[in-house]
Design a protein around this motif. Sequence first.
Motif, short mmCIF file in Angstrom:
data_model
loop_
_atom_site.label_atom_id
_atom_site.label_comp_id
_atom_site.label_asym_id
_atom_site.label_seq_id
_atom_site.Cartn_x
_atom_site.Cartn_y
_atom_site.Cartn_z
N VAL A 139 -12.05 -8.41 -0.24
CA VAL A 139 -12.10 -9.15 1.02
C VAL A 139 -11.61 -10.59 0.85
N ARG A 140 -11.66 -11.10 -0.36
CA ARG A 140 -11.20 -12.46 -0.60
C ARG A 140 -9.70 -12.59 -0.35
N VAL A 141 -9.00 -11.50 -0.51
CA VAL A 141 -7.56 -11.50 -0.22
C VAL A 141 -7.31 -11.06 1.21
N SER A 142 -7.93 -9.95 1.58
CA SER A 142 -7.58 -9.35 2.86
C SER A 142 -8.00 -10.18 4.06
N LEU A 143 -9.20 -10.76 4.02
CA LEU A 143 -9.65 -11.51 5.18
C LEU A 143 -8.78 -12.75 5.43
N PRO A 144 -8.57 -13.59 4.40
CA PRO A 144 -7.66 -14.72 4.65
C PRO A 144 -6.27 -14.28 5.08
N ALA A 145 -5.76 -13.22 4.47
CA ALA A 145 -4.42 -12.76 4.82
C ALA A 145 -4.35 -12.35 6.28
N SER A 163 -16.64 -4.21 7.61
CA SER A 163 -16.25 -5.49 7.05
C SER A 163 -15.56 -6.32 8.13
N PRO A 164 -15.45 -7.62 7.92
CA PRO A 164 -14.78 -8.44 8.93
C PRO A 164 -13.32 -8.04 9.15
N VAL A 165 -12.66 -7.58 8.10
CA VAL A 165 -11.27 -7.16 8.28
C VAL A 165 -11.20 -5.96 9.22
N GLN A 166 -12.11 -5.02 9.00
CA GLN A 166 -12.14 -3.87 9.90
C GLN A 166 -12.45 -4.29 11.33
N LEU A 167 -13.33 -5.27 11.46
CA LEU A 167 -13.64 -5.76 12.80
C LEU A 167 -12.42 -6.38 13.47
N MET A 168 -11.62 -7.07 12.68
CA MET A 168 -10.40 -7.65 13.24
C MET A 168 -9.48 -6.53 13.74
N VAL A 169 -9.39 -5.47 12.96
CA VAL A 169 -8.56 -4.35 13.37
C VAL A 169 -9.12 -3.70 14.63
N VAL A 170 -10.43 -3.51 14.65
CA VAL A 170 -11.07 -2.94 15.84
C VAL A 170 -10.77 -3.81 17.07
N THR A 171 -10.76 -5.12 16.88
CA THR A 171 -10.51 -6.03 17.99
C THR A 171 -9.05 -5.98 18.44
N LEU A 172 -8.14 -6.00 17.46
CA LEU A 172 -6.71 -5.93 17.80
C LEU A 172 -6.40 -4.67 18.60
N PHE A 173 -6.90 -3.57 18.11
CA PHE A 173 -6.67 -2.28 18.73
C PHE A 173 -7.42 -2.22 20.08
N GLY A 174 -8.65 -2.73 20.09
CA GLY A 174 -9.47 -2.70 21.30
C GLY A 174 -8.87 -3.51 22.43
N VAL A 175 -8.39 -4.69 22.13
CA VAL A 175 -7.78 -5.53 23.16
C VAL A 175 -6.52 -4.87 23.71
N THR A 176 -5.75 -4.27 22.82
CA THR A 176 -4.53 -3.59 23.23
C THR A 176 -4.85 -2.44 24.19
N LEU A 177 -5.77 -1.58 23.76
CA LEU A 177 -6.20 -0.48 24.62
C LEU A 177 -6.72 -0.98 25.95
N PHE A 178 -7.52 -2.04 25.89
CA PHE A 178 -8.11 -2.61 27.10
C PHE A 178 -7.03 -2.98 28.10
N ALA A 179 -5.99 -3.66 27.60
CA ALA A 179 -4.95 -4.13 28.52
C ALA A 179 -4.23 -2.98 29.19
N VAL A 180 -3.98 -1.91 28.42
CA VAL A 180 -3.31 -0.74 29.00
C VAL A 180 -4.21 -0.08 30.04
N GLU A 181 -5.46 0.14 29.62
CA GLU A 181 -6.43 0.79 30.50
C GLU A 181 -6.62 -0.02 31.78
N GLU A 182 -6.73 -1.33 31.62
CA GLU A 182 -6.93 -2.21 32.78
C GLU A 182 -5.73 -2.14 33.71
#
Lengths: 454, 454, 454
Positions: free
Chosen positions: A20-26, A163-182
Amino acid sequence: MGNCAQGFKDFFCRPKNTNVRVSLPAVCFVWQIAMIILFGVFIRYNEEADTHWVEHKKSHNITSDIENDFYFRYPSFQDVHVMIFVGFGFLMTFLKRYSFGGVGFNFLIASFGVQWALLMQGWFHTLDHSTGKIYIGVESLINADFCTAGSLIAYGALLGKVSPVQLMVVTLFGVTLFAVEEYIILSLLHCRDAGGSMVIHCFGGYYGLAISWVLYRPKLHLSQRLNGSVYHSDVFAMIGTLFLWMFWPSFNSAITDHGDGQHRTAINTYLALASCVLTSVAISSMSQKTGKLDMVHIQNATLAGGVAMGTAAEFMITPYGALIVGFCMGIISTFGYLFVTPFLEKYLKIQDTCGVHNLHAVPGMLGGFIGAITAAAASESVYGKEGLISTFDFEGSFKDRTPGTQGGFQAAGTCVSIAFGLVGGALMRIPNTGFVNVSFLFNRSESNFSVEQS
Amino acid sequence: MGNCAQGFKDFFCRPKNTNVRVSLPAVCFVWQIAMIILFGVFIRYNEEADTHWVEHKKSHNITSDIENDFYFRYPSFQDVHVMIFVGFGFLMTFLKRYSFGGVGFNFLIASFGVQWALLMQGWFHTLDHSTGKIYIGVESLINADFCTAGSLIAYGALLGKVSPVQLMVVTLFGVTLFAVEEYIILSLLHCRDAGGSMVIHCFGGYYGLAISWVLYRPKLHLSQRLNGSVYHSDVFAMIGTLFLWMFWPSFNSAITDHGDGQHRTAINTYLALASCVLTSVAISSMSQKTGKLDMVHIQNATLAGGVAMGTAAEFMITPYGALIVGFCMGIISTFGYLFVTPFLEKYLKIQDTCGVHNLHAVPGMLGGFIGAITAAAASESVYGKEGLISTFDFEGSFKDRTPGTQGGFQAAGTCVSIAFGLVGGALMRIPNTGFVNVSFLFNRSESNFSVEQS
Amino acid sequence: MGNCAQGFKDFFCRPKNTNVRVSLPAVCFVWQIAMIILFGVFIRYNEEADTHWVEHKKSHNITSDIENDFYFRYPSFQDVHVMIFVGFGFLMTFLKRYSFGGVGFNFLIASFGVQWALLMQGWFHTLDHSTGKIYIGVESLINADFCTAGSLIAYGALLGKVSPVQLMVVTLFGVTLFAVEEYIILSLLHCRDAGGSMVIHCFGGYYGLAISWVLYRPKLHLSQRLNGSVYHSDVFAMIGTLFLWMFWPSFNSAITDHGDGQHRTAINTYLALASCVLTSVAISSMSQKTGKLDMVHIQNATLAGGVAMGTAAEFMITPYGALIVGFCMGIISTFGYLFVTPFLEKYLKIQDTCGVHNLHAVPGMLGGFIGAITAAAASESVYGKEGLISTFDFEGSFKDRTPGTQGGFQAAGTCVSIAFGLVGGALMRIPNTGFVNVSFLFNRSESNFSVEQS
């Protein structure tokens, strides 16, 4: 968008044991740089936030600065902002070893989410095709907060398991889906959903549950004793509950029509929430031998009335109609915490840490249908001729739509949001097979706000 | 009203040893259903929250949606709402074993109180006799929050000594008394009391003290060691204090006249509160050998300036006048905590858990008299001809009233509020003889938010 | 002013071992009485808060009460008020033995500071020379809160090292310096600095650091173990962080131009803050072997974006420009916590408890220069002719100033604020030589909110 898709792929598909020390900052750096580039290409101030407002005012015969949309919406915006960061954040502090994670990761993903939401919603809703730009104002900020709320709700189902990285992915994907659905629900189906029962709560709840199902790990019961609260962490969670509860009238009314629209929505939401508290307390007390109240119900079920009024609050549902909605939601949501959450965990292998099924998914779905019924029941005698048109936006290509038809479309919209949530969440499995191997859930004191490698 | 009276009688007079598992759900359900029925019969949206606003605007020559009362009052409403739920709620979290009870029961009774208040205040103040309906808008919501505040203040005197069912009864009765008292003071006596020094704080304080006197139990000293705070519970209480303190300008100005009325009230309250902090700290530090400060004073006495400005803040009391009021209130309130609270407990057998005597009852009463003096001193040279009329509403049947007479009526209003509080609270003894036998006060860890049978 | 100067001298120069039981009440009483007298002589309501508003409206052709400045600024004022009392207060609760001190002394000095600020700013900015009076309204209250913020920032560098009496002196002196500095920067140099990067943050930060340098005590490391946090105190501090973070758009936009000015400022600040969170998290995670996040960074560095946008947010910095500012500030501020704070303590003997160097001083200074660059880059093609004039107030004696010149003056203003902070703070040594002998820092449990003799 290319940059972003690149960043998306890079981190979404990376090998599962990345430190996570690499992935989260990246992730943070690359995605934030992508945001800057995309904002540079696409985002500009709208005419009410631009220095040309002086001239705009003159050319549009606006007599006073107070008619700038800022003054209609900014107080509500700030209330919504408090709900997103303090409300959702502190509601998730109840776990005794995960208070930092609850409030801190919520802070991180919401900050990313609003930026990505401004872009996604802009592309779908407000892109000016003549200039290729998205013009933003205070309403865009509110919508971005709303859009992010969908992913924060999903986080509630995943709390402590990702993990926070997974949460970021969930958010990226979630916001994208949201916009389409909306886009489908609001623009194509022409539904009304100012407070987002459908587009925010129903979608967000099912999205989180589907991801939680994908994530299921059989040994989770070994850490069961850590899935609990202590006295003070429950008081912290009440801060979240109360700020959500108090500002929900602002949430539902933030982007409704100027004037009576915002006014009526706030009143309806206020009433539904008040009513919901009483029935939540009643069921909670009945459910225990000694009549003691369960803090989980007080913290969550009391909010279900606001969720369920997200669609119907701007309609003429009447004050007693609002009370009835709150009355039923308090009962349904508390029963959900008592019976459905254990059932989901035991038989469907879905672990729902915060109980978003009972607070968002079901009340959101029911709120969508309540909105459909209220819309279908609308009539010129109640709304007035002009009132009916302005409430449902029966203008342009929709000027011949009847309230009955509108009700049907509202119901269809609710189904779309459920489908997007479930399918979108389940798809999260495909690109990231490592997801299910995440190995940390409350397996250590989190006193240093630590996150271990995923 | 019939339904409600029925519900009232049912639960008010029920045998004293009813298990809370039955009585609390029963009260919540029956009263909430009564609310729904009464709302169905009586409550409608007013013209600013109704879809007919479009037509109303045209017929009244209103040029912009921004002139909807919503935009004048909604930001203040939300501040008041925060005071009611977070302010009062967290102020009562200071007891080490009763944080859940403080914030949770406050949440419950306020949610019921606002509904009942909308009805009671509607019947007395805004019932349209031609249609038999009460038309509500954002100002009604603020008034309902105000009305409930009276009962929450009373809860402060009873904290830890009563069951939630009893609190519901106290609220039902308190809101009813409030509406009658308010009708007498504001409508019959034509007093001005926008921030409610008289009608809210003075009434609520004495109402709570009178109930506390009725409730007195001699063995209470045995649980004295539980009537204390711990470090973190005192920090939680500071959340309540600060939100009350910061938003008090909104509380006092929420329903004053548009324009200069709201503006001036906010300034006066802000100044009185600032001044009050310094003298509270001074007296607190002087009262201890080592100069240490007592958190009880910091949490409570600092607010007395806002209470005392509830009536006079909308008058031309002048900025230095506001500072003087705050100066005196900080001293009086802190002395109250040092000397009067122990005296009341020892000699008058009144246990006042939160010290509402010093924070609400006395500053409220004094605030009423300060208002009377300020009103009596008003003159056309200071207020301007039109300003004097609009500030004191010298219109209609009151158009010949002089400032001097107004001052007399204001003073009379203060006496009415004291009488209603004391007599109303004392009457609570009659219907419920079991009240004095309540047997639980801090007699166990409250870590499960438990409530035992009353 | 004579009274106040007297009070100032009395307590500033008193012998160092005065018991706090005498000195604190004396300071509070005497200074508060001085405030009352000075307010009596100087402060009156302005025409928008006075009962003559009815006539003012007519004579100025104002058609609606909603055009009273109250409705433009009051919601932002309340947000700023929350930042001052809850934001700054709770941000300083993180020390395990000093939560009461953090929130309580902040409450005390802010309450005094706003009163003194109304006078000082009034004398310098709004004194009506024909009547000798200062006319106050809601904008004055916001400015007073701003002015006080400078001293609260300084308190962050001194947290746990000074007595409340010394804090009062720091505030009195700080507010005075602030008013002079602000007069030079805003009136003489004609800089724009609505959110106060220069006048508030840069000044306050360096003022606190200079005082901390003067105060340096070599044995402080002995109490190092007390300069730490516990789990719950860090959650309390997050309340402060989040309320600061969420309401920063209101802070920066509170006194900008009506209409587009407030609108644009809020958008820019919102974006810079969102961006700042991601880079703060990234650097924080990178800095630890395990990728754990440090709560100090989450609590503080995430706010640096708001500080740095204090000047430029009202200009046309563009949305992506705002993101870039936030991006850089998150990095710079977090690096500051990692490397500069230890360096300052080890080599320059400056103990900076809350790290105001990294959160206020440096981002404020950079914000000043960012503002200068943005101003210098302004052009009529981007701003429009009228927009350029109204944004930079190129009117009256400044009507011939070019954007380039304006940029130069903005940069000069930043230097003035640094100079005032450093010199002003260092001067604190002269009158009070006892300052460096203060002997208490976390040397006992502070569970009684005690303050020992200075």
